[in-house]
Design a protein around this motif. Structure first.
Motif, PDB file in Angstrom:
ATOM      1  N   ARG A   1      21.385  58.887  46.379  1.00  0.00           N
ATOM      2  CA  ARG A   1      20.718  57.517  45.586  1.00  0.00           C
ATOM      3  C   ARG A   1      19.528  57.762  44.778  1.00  0.00           C
ATOM      4  NH1 ARG A   1      22.775  52.848  46.237  1.00  0.00           N
ATOM      5  NH2 ARG A   1      21.794  50.963  46.095  1.00  0.00           N
ATOM      6  N   TYR A   2      19.566  57.003  43.747  1.00  0.00           N
ATOM      7  CA  TYR A   2      18.309  56.690  42.974  1.00  0.00           C
ATOM      8  C   TYR A   2      18.201  55.443  42.329  1.00  0.00           C
ATOM      9  CZ  TYR A   2      15.043  57.600  38.876  1.00  0.00           C
ATOM     10  OH  TYR A   2      14.150  57.507  38.082  1.00  0.00           O
ATOM     11  N   GLN A   3      16.960  54.749  42.769  1.00  0.00           N
ATOM     12  CA  GLN A   3      16.699  53.710  42.707  1.00  0.00           C
ATOM     13  C   GLN A   3      17.836  52.571  43.133  1.00  0.00           C
ATOM     14  OE1 GLN A   3      15.405  52.967  38.511  1.00  0.00           O
ATOM     15  NE2 GLN A   3      13.484  54.258  38.802  1.00  0.00           N
ATOM     16  N   ASP A   4      18.681  52.048  42.394  1.00  0.00           N
ATOM     17  CA  ASP A   4      19.557  50.997  42.892  1.00  0.00           C
ATOM     18  C   ASP A   4      21.065  51.549  42.553  1.00  0.00           C
ATOM     19  OD1 ASP A   4      19.498  50.844  40.122  1.00  0.00           O
ATOM     20  OD2 ASP A   4      19.717  48.686  39.951  1.00  0.00           O
ATOM     21  N   GLN A   5      21.095  52.885  42.327  1.00  0.00           N
ATOM     22  CA  GLN A   5      22.286  53.638  42.051  1.00  0.00           C
ATOM     23  C   GLN A   5      22.703  54.650  42.842  1.00  0.00           C
ATOM     24  OE1 GLN A   5      23.421  54.037  37.403  1.00  0.00           O
ATOM     25  NE2 GLN A   5      20.988  54.178  37.437  1.00  0.00           N
ATOM     26  N   GLN A   6      23.974  54.646  43.236  1.00  0.00           N
ATOM     27  CA  GLN A   6      24.513  55.764  44.085  1.00  0.00           C
ATOM     28  C   GLN A   6      25.101  56.887  43.162  1.00  0.00           C
ATOM     29  OE1 GLN A   6      24.030  55.369  47.588  1.00  0.00           O
ATOM     30  NE2 GLN A   6      24.456  57.617  47.713  1.00  0.00           N
TER      31      GLN A   6
END
Length: 372
Positions: free
Chosen positions: A263-268
């Protein structure tokens, strides 16, 4: 969780300054994360003969074989999208590859260096001297006869990663470089990262090409001057096995994504299950690979599993759950889940034949981190 011990971290900076001020290494940059804390440090010069070209936080480095697991991560994105299986034979995607004893080679074999292919083509130097395109390398790899049948030996192979880059192209209809940019670099906001020097990096008032660090090539490596790591040809070539241009800050975003279960910030970006599979030792489960063949070695999917037998890059103190990859230009990327830490160490001095810079720095970094 973990954190930095301030007075120990100062020793890391002191060692790096010592390497650079005595000209053992022209430049060293690093980005280390422990728990929720991060530290960066830059020392030395961007140009070999210009002492005034001070290294800066936005300096771009050619990180060589750290490229390999990034390309594999691109293939794993396609796996998650249902485009392929790890057990698929390569010839399913590249029919002309399925000859000369390569019929049984699978994508998993390429990702774990168990395909039996050699590291480089026999006429690798001649191809580079002729400034051959990547397509010519791929064509010749497709004609190779492996050194051993697949699944019998662990042999580090850049040729196999080149083929994975071609698999990406055949499935997506894009170049490997474009696919990685769209599927990984842009979502991770890695704005100073590219596989091969893009044309737009050479244009504008302050072109990114001016920020690329020059690599000092030891005479012992006997590298041909017309295709060395600093040449326009090699920078633009975009080798899937070693052509990534990036910064410590950008690579640290990739490491952070791995530590966060994809995961990075609000993205998988990748699923937690994919990360777990990519970072566990695959060798014990490869049919036909004897204990003797894999003893002292460990490979996930693109990632090297750290052990006491590969301390030339990783030092002596990382846990057995750590994974990463080194690069021939004097670079290393590692993540240690047990330590809850990651590090990007990039230099402009090839690790070989001189040896121990990366491992000594890693040992000091690990000693500067404590659990909380």
């Amino acid at each position: 969780m973990s954190r930095f011990i301030s007075d120990h971290w100062q020793k890391v900076e002191k060692l790096i300054d010592e390497f650079c001020q005595t000209d053992q290494v022209p430049a060293i940059a690093l980005r280390v994360v422990a728990g929720d804390e991060s530290r960066s440090y830059f020392s030395g010069r961007r140009a070999i003969t210009d002492q005034s070209a001070t290294l800066t936080a936005d300096t771009i480095f050619l990180v060589a074989s750290i490229t390999k697991p990034i390309v594999v991560s691109g293939v794993l994105k396609l796996l998650e999208e249902g485009e392929l299986l790890l057990g698929d034979r390569v010839k399913r995607f590249i029919p002309e590859f399925g000859c000369a004893g390569k019929h049984g080679i699978t994508l998993r074999h390429l990702m774990t260096h168990t395909s039996g292919l050699p590291d480089m083509l026999p006429d690798n130097q001649e191809l580079r001297a002729a400034n051959a395109p990547l397509s010519e390398f791929v064509r010749q790899i497709c004609e190779l006869t492996p050194d051993e049948p697949p699944g019998r030996m662990v042999q580090y192979q850049s040729t196999g990663i080149a083929i994975l880059g071609e698999v990406i192209s055949r499935i997506t209809g894009q170049s490997c470089a474009d696919y990685l940019r769209q599927s990984l670099f842009e979502p991770l906001q890695m704005s100073d990262t590219a596989l091969g020097l893009p044309d737009e990096w050479t244009r504008g008032e302050n072109p990114r090409i001016d920020r690329i660090a020059e690599i000092r090539i030891p005479a012992e490596l006997d590298v041909e001057p017309h295709w060395d790591w600093n040449s326009s040809y090699w920078r633009q070539f975009g080798a899937p096995w070693g052509g990534l241009l990036t910064t410590p800050a950008d690579l640290s975003k990739f490491a952070g994504m791995l530590r966060a279960g994809g995961r990075y910030q609000d993205q998988q970006i990748l699923s937690p299950q994919t990360i777990r599979e990519a970072t566990r030792d695959q060798l014990p489960s490869i049919t036909g690979l004897s204990f003797a063949a894999r003893q002292g070695k460990g490979w996930g999917l693109g990632w090297q599993i750290v052990s006491a037998f590969n301390s030339d890059y990783y030092g002596d103190l990382l846990s057995r759950s750590a994974f990463g990859h080194g690069g021939a230009t004097g670079t290393v990327f590692w993540v240690d889940p047990e330590l809850d830490a990651s590090a990007i160490i990039v230099t402009t001095e090839p690790q070989e034949p001189h040896g121990r810079y990366l491992s000594r720095i890693t040992n000091q970094i690990v000693a500067s981190i404590e659990p909380v």
